[in-house]
Design a protein around this motif. Structure first.
Motif, mmCIF file in Angstrom:
data_model
loop_
_atom_site.group_PDB
_atom_site.id
_atom_site.type_symbol
_atom_site.label_atom_id
_atom_site.label_comp_id
_atom_site.label_asym_id
_atom_site.label_seq_id
_atom_site.Cartn_x
_atom_site.Cartn_y
_atom_site.Cartn_z
ATOM 1 N N LEU A 68 3.009 -2.293 3.847
ATOM 2 C CA LEU A 68 4.108 -1.544 4.466
ATOM 3 C C LEU A 68 3.595 -0.268 5.127
ATOM 4 N N LYS A 69 2.687 0.427 4.453
ATOM 5 C CA LYS A 69 2.128 1.647 5.026
ATOM 6 C C LYS A 69 1.295 1.331 6.257
ATOM 7 N N SER A 70 0.540 0.242 6.202
ATOM 8 C CA SER A 70 -0.288 -0.146 7.345
ATOM 9 C C SER A 70 0.576 -0.399 8.571
ATOM 10 N N ALA B 128 -0.711 -8.194 7.422
ATOM 11 C CA ALA B 128 -1.040 -7.097 6.510
ATOM 12 C C ALA B 128 -0.684 -7.452 5.071
ATOM 13 N N PHE B 129 0.414 -8.184 4.879
ATOM 14 C CA PHE B 129 0.849 -8.545 3.534
ATOM 15 C C PHE B 129 -0.071 -9.607 2.923
ATOM 16 N N TYR B 130 -0.356 -10.647 3.692
ATOM 17 C CA TYR B 130 -1.222 -11.712 3.187
ATOM 18 C C TYR B 130 -2.626 -11.191 2.905
ATOM 19 N N VAL B 131 -3.177 -10.419 3.834
ATOM 20 C CA VAL B 131 -4.521 -9.890 3.666
ATOM 21 C C VAL B 131 -4.586 -8.927 2.482
ATOM 22 N N SER B 132 -3.563 -8.118 2.304
ATOM 23 C CA SER B 132 -3.548 -7.166 1.190
ATOM 24 C C SER B 132 -3.457 -7.886 -0.154
ATOM 25 N N LEU B 133 -2.673 -8.955 -0.211
ATOM 26 C CA LEU B 133 -2.596 -9.740 -1.442
ATOM 27 C C LEU B 133 -3.960 -10.318 -1.813
ATOM 28 N N ASN C 163 1.139 -3.251 -5.330
ATOM 29 C CA ASN C 163 0.277 -2.369 -4.537
ATOM 30 C C ASN C 163 -0.032 -2.987 -3.178
ATOM 31 N N ALA C 164 -0.220 -4.297 -3.142
ATOM 32 C CA ALA C 164 -0.478 -4.980 -1.867
ATOM 33 C C ALA C 164 0.690 -4.791 -0.908
ATOM 34 N N LYS D 282 2.465 -8.627 12.256
ATOM 35 C CA LYS D 282 2.819 -7.717 11.172
ATOM 36 C C LYS D 282 2.717 -8.361 9.790
ATOM 37 N N LEU D 283 2.955 -9.654 9.691
ATOM 38 C CA LEU D 283 2.903 -10.308 8.392
ATOM 39 C C LEU D 283 1.491 -10.415 7.846
#
Length: 297
Positions: free
Chosen positions: A274-276, A249-254, A268-269, A246-247
């Motif tokens: 969170l939505k993902s 998604a945060f690193y990749v979005s950043l 926004n990341a 789950k984590l």
């Protein structure tokens, strides 16, 4: 560095026997700004990078900012990565304790060795394989010189209860050969654990060509749960269970916000990540997936 000349692309490029149709234009936003393409294999659904610069792959890792080969915590991305890595260690231990009773473990592509050091402290007999010399030397200082090697898998005579590849399979040029070797090095009841990015996740679809987990050309292959299942079936293997990371998604979005040129895209990341994860509760399509794999009976 200049972009890869378009004339080097073929209409229907084939690697490792995979051949299909073009899906997406991409760029190496991390390092060289060179252009690449994604094709989809017509049989398995696997996505693969075109071209695959197999003779010069090493140069695409030659950066002090390539996080998995360093313990650095200088930038916000490095600090987040190291925090996430620490949290994930306990998650990985709990998962492995759940799916296997064995204690003999091989980590293929062990990086700087934090995972192996943690597992060794928790009673596992560990061996790591790491081709990158700098990362390998760091790992050897943590768990012992003889516990981290660079030899090819086919040269090892041992078998293992657990073999793990944490974000490694997508980097391997000789994909079919390695999957076959991985199976051959499992004990009769052995478990193969593979974690890879999932291009069917919401964050992948949201960021499109900017999705950091495409990471061409370091990532040669791009998986979904369906393509992974299809690929493994060719080797008499099946997915026993799928777990999320789950984590990621945060690193990749950043990173994806950075590649889009949005220097202040942190909020926004977080929103996208969170939505993902929220959507994935229903459809299972998390940013990265862990596949627990066994040989078919």
């Amino acid at each position: 560095m200049k972009n890869v000349p378009r004339e080097t692309y073929t209409e229907n490029p084939s690697y490792e026997g995979f051949s299909g149709i073009k899906k997406l234009d991409l760029k190496d936003y991390f390092l060289t700004q060179e252009e690449f393409e994604l094709f989809q294999d017509s049989d398995t659904g696997l996505l693969y990078t075109v071209p695959q610069p197999l003779d010069s792959l090493g140069k695409y890792y030659e950066s002090e900012n390539y996080i998995s080969h360093t313990d650095s915590k200088k930038t916000i991305f490095e600090r987040f990565y190291q925090i996430a890595k620490s949290i994930n260690l306990n998650n990985k231990l709990n998962l492995i304790n759940e799916v296997s009773k064995g204690k003999k473990m091989l980590d293929y592509g062990c990086g700087v060795g934090d995972y192996l050091e943690f597992m060794q402290k928790n009673g596992y007999d560990v061996l790591g394989m790491e081709p990158n010399e700098a990362a390998r030397k760091i790992a050897q200082t943590k768990i012992g010189q003889l516990k981290v090697i660079s030899t090819e898998l086919k040269n090892i005579n041992e078998k293992f209860d657990i073999i793990t590849l944490w974000h490694v399979l997508e980097h391997i040029p000789n994909l079919n050969e390695i999957i076959g070797e991985l199976k051959n090095h499992l004990t009769d009841n052995g478990v193969l654990i593979i974690a890879v990015p999932n291009h069917q996740s919401y964050d992948a679809k949201y960021y499109g060509k900017y999705w950091a987990a495409y990471d061409v050309p370091r990532h040669l292959w791009h998986f979904s749960d369906k393509s992974m299942s299809n690929l493994l079936s060719n080797f008499g293997m099946k997915i026993d269970k799928i777990s999320p990371m789950k984590l990621d998604a945060f690193y990749v979005s950043l990173l994806s916000e950075k590649y889009k040129g949005n220097k202040f895209g942190y909020f926004n990341a977080i929103k996208v990540a969170l939505k993902s994860n929220y959507l994935a509760k229903n459809n299972g399509q998390y940013s990265s997936l862990i596949y627990i794999i066994k040989a078919e009976n």
